[in-house]
Scaffold this motif. Structure first.
Motif, PDB file in Angstrom:
ATOM      1  N   CYS A  49      -7.815  -8.798  -4.373  1.00 54.08           N
ATOM      2  CA  CYS A  49      -7.267  -7.453  -4.533  1.00 54.08           C
ATOM      3  C   CYS A  49      -8.256  -6.401  -4.044  1.00 54.08           C
ATOM      4  N   MET A  50      -9.537  -6.623  -4.324  1.00 57.85           N
ATOM      5  CA  MET A  50     -10.576  -5.686  -3.897  1.00 57.85           C
ATOM      6  C   MET A  50     -10.653  -5.623  -2.374  1.00 57.85           C
ATOM      7  N   LYS A  51     -10.515  -6.777  -1.722  1.00 51.82           N
ATOM      8  CA  LYS A  51     -10.557  -6.801  -0.257  1.00 51.82           C
ATOM      9  C   LYS A  51      -9.363  -6.048   0.324  1.00 51.82           C
ATOM     10  N   ILE A  52      -8.206  -6.162  -0.329  1.00 53.20           N
ATOM     11  CA  ILE A  52      -7.023  -5.421   0.110  1.00 53.20           C
ATOM     12  C   ILE A  52      -7.252  -3.916  -0.049  1.00 53.20           C
ATOM     13  N   ILE A  53      -7.838  -3.531  -1.172  1.00 50.91           N
ATOM     14  CA  ILE A  53      -8.127  -2.112  -1.414  1.00 50.91           C
ATOM     15  C   ILE A  53      -9.071  -1.581  -0.338  1.00 50.91           C
ATOM     16  N   CYS A  54     -10.101  -2.370  -0.002  1.00 48.94           N
ATOM     17  CA  CYS A  54     -11.061  -1.954   1.024  1.00 48.94           C
ATOM     18  C   CYS A  54     -10.370  -1.799   2.379  1.00 48.94           C
ATOM     19  N   PHE A  55      -9.453  -2.724   2.670  1.00 48.37           N
ATOM     20  CA  PHE A  55      -8.700  -2.640   3.921  1.00 48.37           C
ATOM     21  C   PHE A  55      -7.866  -1.360   3.973  1.00 48.37           C
ATOM     22  N   LEU A  56      -7.186  -1.061   2.858  1.00 49.41           N
ATOM     23  CA  LEU A  56      -6.350   0.140   2.806  1.00 49.41           C
ATOM     24  C   LEU A  56      -7.196   1.406   2.903  1.00 49.41           C
ATOM     25  N   ARG A  57      -8.382   1.369   2.341  1.00 49.22           N
ATOM     26  CA  ARG A  57      -9.274   2.531   2.445  1.00 49.22           C
ATOM     27  C   ARG A  57      -9.738   2.728   3.886  1.00 49.22           C
ATOM     28  N   GLU A  58      -9.928   1.604   4.631  1.00 45.58           N
ATOM     29  CA  GLU A  58     -10.322   1.700   6.040  1.00 45.58           C
ATOM     30  C   GLU A  58      -9.220   2.342   6.877  1.00 45.58           C
ATOM     31  N   LEU A  59      -7.984   2.245   6.373  1.00 47.53           N
ATOM     32  CA  LEU A  59      -6.864   2.897   7.049  1.00 47.53           C
ATOM     33  C   LEU A  59      -6.741   4.363   6.642  1.00 47.53           C
ATOM     34  N   ASP A  60      -7.727   4.840   5.865  1.00 51.44           N
ATOM     35  CA  ASP A  60      -7.774   6.236   5.401  1.00 51.44           C
ATOM     36  C   ASP A  60      -6.666   6.574   4.414  1.00 51.44           C
ATOM     37  N   LEU A  61      -6.159   5.564   3.714  1.00 54.33           N
ATOM     38  CA  LEU A  61      -5.178   5.842   2.667  1.00 54.33           C
ATOM     39  C   LEU A  61      -5.895   6.405   1.443  1.00 54.33           C
ATOM     40  N   PRO A  62      -5.376   7.477   0.845  1.00 50.81           N
ATOM     41  CA  PRO A  62      -6.005   8.036  -0.355  1.00 50.81           C
ATOM     42  C   PRO A  62      -5.851   7.096  -1.544  1.00 50.81           C
ATOM     43  N   ILE A  63      -6.704   7.287  -2.543  1.00 46.42           N
ATOM     44  CA  ILE A  63      -6.711   6.422  -3.724  1.00 46.42           C
ATOM     45  C   ILE A  63      -5.346   6.422  -4.408  1.00 46.42           C
ATOM     46  N   ASN A  64      -4.733   7.584  -4.531  1.00 41.14           N
ATOM     47  CA  ASN A  64      -3.431   7.662  -5.210  1.00 41.14           C
ATOM     48  C   ASN A  64      -2.374   6.831  -4.480  1.00 41.14           C
ATOM     49  N   ALA A  65      -2.395   6.865  -3.136  1.00 39.20           N
ATOM     50  CA  ALA A  65      -1.435   6.096  -2.353  1.00 39.20           C
ATOM     51  C   ALA A  65      -1.664   4.600  -2.537  1.00 39.20           C
ATOM     52  N   ASN A  71       1.220  -0.851  -7.230  1.00 36.21           N
ATOM     53  CA  ASN A  71       2.146  -0.872  -8.374  1.00 36.21           C
ATOM     54  C   ASN A  71       3.595  -1.112  -7.956  1.00 36.21           C
ATOM     55  N   GLU A  72       3.817  -1.260  -6.627  1.00 35.79           N
ATOM     56  CA  GLU A  72       5.166  -1.560  -6.153  1.00 35.79           C
ATOM     57  C   GLU A  72       5.597  -2.939  -6.654  1.00 35.79           C
ATOM     58  N   GLU A  73       6.920  -3.164  -6.672  1.00 34.85           N
ATOM     59  CA  GLU A  73       7.427  -4.467  -7.109  1.00 34.85           C
ATOM     60  C   GLU A  73       7.003  -5.577  -6.145  1.00 34.85           C
ATOM     61  N   HIS A  74       6.989  -5.245  -4.840  1.00 36.14           N
ATOM     62  CA  HIS A  74       6.531  -6.204  -3.830  1.00 36.14           C
ATOM     63  C   HIS A  74       5.493  -5.524  -2.925  1.00 36.14           C
ATOM     64  N   PRO A  75       4.290  -5.313  -3.418  1.00 32.43           N
ATOM     65  CA  PRO A  75       3.265  -4.631  -2.614  1.00 32.43           C
ATOM     66  C   PRO A  75       2.889  -5.403  -1.353  1.00 32.43           C
ATOM     67  N   GLU A  76       3.065  -6.741  -1.399  1.00 34.68           N
ATOM     68  CA  GLU A  76       2.676  -7.546  -0.245  1.00 34.68           C
ATOM     69  C   GLU A  76       3.495  -7.198   0.993  1.00 34.68           C
ATOM     70  N   LYS A  77       4.743  -6.750   0.819  1.00 33.12           N
ATOM     71  CA  LYS A  77       5.582  -6.383   1.957  1.00 33.12           C
ATOM     72  C   LYS A  77       5.053  -5.134   2.648  1.00 33.12           C
ATOM     73  N   VAL A  78       4.660  -4.161   1.841  1.00 36.54           N
ATOM     74  CA  VAL A  78       4.109  -2.926   2.409  1.00 36.54           C
ATOM     75  C   VAL A  78       2.781  -3.218   3.106  1.00 36.54           C
ATOM     76  N   ILE A  79       1.946  -4.013   2.438  1.00 37.99           N
ATOM     77  CA  ILE A  79       0.631  -4.340   2.998  1.00 37.99           C
ATOM     78  C   ILE A  79       0.781  -5.144   4.279  1.00 37.99           C
ATOM     79  N   SER A  80       1.774  -6.042   4.309  1.00 41.75           N
ATOM     80  CA  SER A  80       2.021  -6.845   5.514  1.00 41.75           C
ATOM     81  C   SER A  80       2.385  -5.954   6.694  1.00 41.75           C
ATOM     82  N   LEU A  81       3.210  -4.929   6.452  1.00 45.15           N
ATOM     83  CA  LEU A  81       3.581  -3.997   7.517  1.00 45.15           C
ATOM     84  C   LEU A  81       2.370  -3.210   8.004  1.00 45.15           C
ATOM     85  N   LEU A  82       1.529  -2.808   7.051  1.00 48.48           N
ATOM     86  CA  LEU A  82       0.319  -2.068   7.415  1.00 48.48           C
ATOM     87  C   LEU A  82      -0.616  -2.930   8.252  1.00 48.48           C
ATOM     88  N   ILE A  83      -0.713  -4.201   7.897  1.00 48.42           N
ATOM     89  CA  ILE A  83      -1.566  -5.122   8.648  1.00 48.42           C
ATOM     90  C   ILE A  83      -1.041  -5.293  10.071  1.00 48.42           C
TER      91      ILE A  83
END
Length: 241
Positions: A49-65, A71-83
Motif C-alpha cells: 500500500c505504501m508503494k502505491i501511495i508513493c507512486f500516486l504521489r509521484e503523479l502529483d496527486l494530492p493527499i486528499n485525492a 477508500n473506493e470500493e475498487h481502488p485497484e481499478k482506478v490505480i490500474s488506469l493511472l498506471i
C-alpha cells in the motif's frame, strides 16, 4: 508474515520516517499493529500500500485525492488506469527523447563532414534533417507506383520480341509518359534546394530541375537568390509553396 518498523518501511519505499508518520496521522496508511512498547509495525500488505501511495504521489496527486482513491470500493481499478496512463506517458517521452537523440547524432555526423562550419551550415543540416523522413517516404511512394509501370514495360518488350506483337509497347508508352509527367510535377512541387553559396532555399523551374545533372541528394542548378550555379542539396519543401 514480515513485520516492518517505521524506519524499515521508510527505507524500503525511499521516503523519510517523518513521511510514513505523516501518512499515519492522516489515516492513509495506518500500521497493522503496535508493539508492546507502542512502536508502529507494518505488514507486507502495508508495504504494498505504501508503494502505491508513493507512486500516486509521484503523479502529483494530492493527499486528499489519494485518500479518496484508497477508500473506493475498487481502488485497484482506478490505480490500474493511472498506471496505464503513466506507462503510455513514459513510453511517449522515451520515443521523443530517442528521436531527439537521433537528431543530435545526425547533426554531429553532419558537422563532421564540414571542414569548417558556421551558423549557416548548421542551419542547412537542420533543414535537411527535418525533412529527411518525408523525402524518404515520398521517394518510396514513387518507387511503389513505378513498379506496375516498369512491369508493363518489361512485359511489352518481351511480348514484342517473342511474339512480334508491338501494341503492348505502345500501350506502355501511353501509360508511362503521363505517369512520368504527373510524378515529376508532384516531386518537384514537394522539394526545394539549398544553395551552397548563400544558403538560401529556392525552387528552380520544373524544366531546369527535370533536365539537370543530379545525384540522389543533389542537383546542379542555378540559385534564384544569388545566381550561383552548382550542385545544390535537395530538401523537403513542405506543401510545395
Amino acid at each position: 508474515m514480515s513485520k516492518y518498523t517505521t524506519g524499515e518501511l521508510a527505507k524500503l519505499c525511499g521516503v523519510t520516517v517523518r513521511t510514513v508518520q505523516y501518512y499515519d496521522t492522516r489515516g492513509i496508511l495506518i500500521p497493522s499493529e503496535l508493539s508492546e512498547g507502542g512502536r508502529r509495525l507494518y505488514s507486507d500488505d502495508d508495504l504494498k500500500c505504501m508503494k502505491i501511495i508513493c507512486f500516486l504521489r509521484e503523479l502529483d496527486l494530492p493527499i486528499n485525492a489519494i485518500s479518496q482513491i484508497l477508500n473506493e470500493e475498487h481502488p485497484e481499478k482506478v490505480i490500474s488506469l493511472l498506471i496505464e496512463h503513466q506507462e503510455k506517458s513514459l513510453s511517449d517521452e522515451i520515443s521523443d527523447k530517442q528521436e531527439k537523440l537521433e537528431k543530435l547524432r545526425e547533426l554531429k555526423n553532419g558537422l563532421k563532414s564540414h571542414e569548417s562550419f558556421s551558423l549557416e551550415s548548421i542551419g542547412d543540416i537542420a533543414v535537411i534533417m527535418e525533412g529527411k523522413k518525408k523525402l524518404k517516404r515520398m521517394r518510396w511512394m514513387m518507387i511503389l507506383t513505378g513498379i506496375p509501370v516498369t512491369a508493363l514495360q518489361c512485359f511489352s518488350i518481351i511480348f514484342w520480341i517473342v511474339k512480334g506483337i508491338w501494341w503492348p509497347f505502345v500501350l506502355w508508352v501511353l501509360v508511362a509518359i503521363p505517369w512520368g509527367i504527373i510524378v515529376s510535377r508532384y516531386y518537384f512541387r514537394q522539394v526545394k534546394y539549398i544553395c551552397p553559396e548563400c544558403h538560401e532555399l529556392f525552387k528552380p523551374t520544373l524544366k531546369e530541375a527535370f533536365w539537370a545533372n543530379h545525384t540522389p541528394t543533389t542537383r546542379k542548378l542555378t540559385c534564384t537568390a544569388c545566381g550561383h550555379r552548382g550542385f545544390c542539396v535537395e530538401v523537403w519543401g513542405g506543401d510545395g509553396k
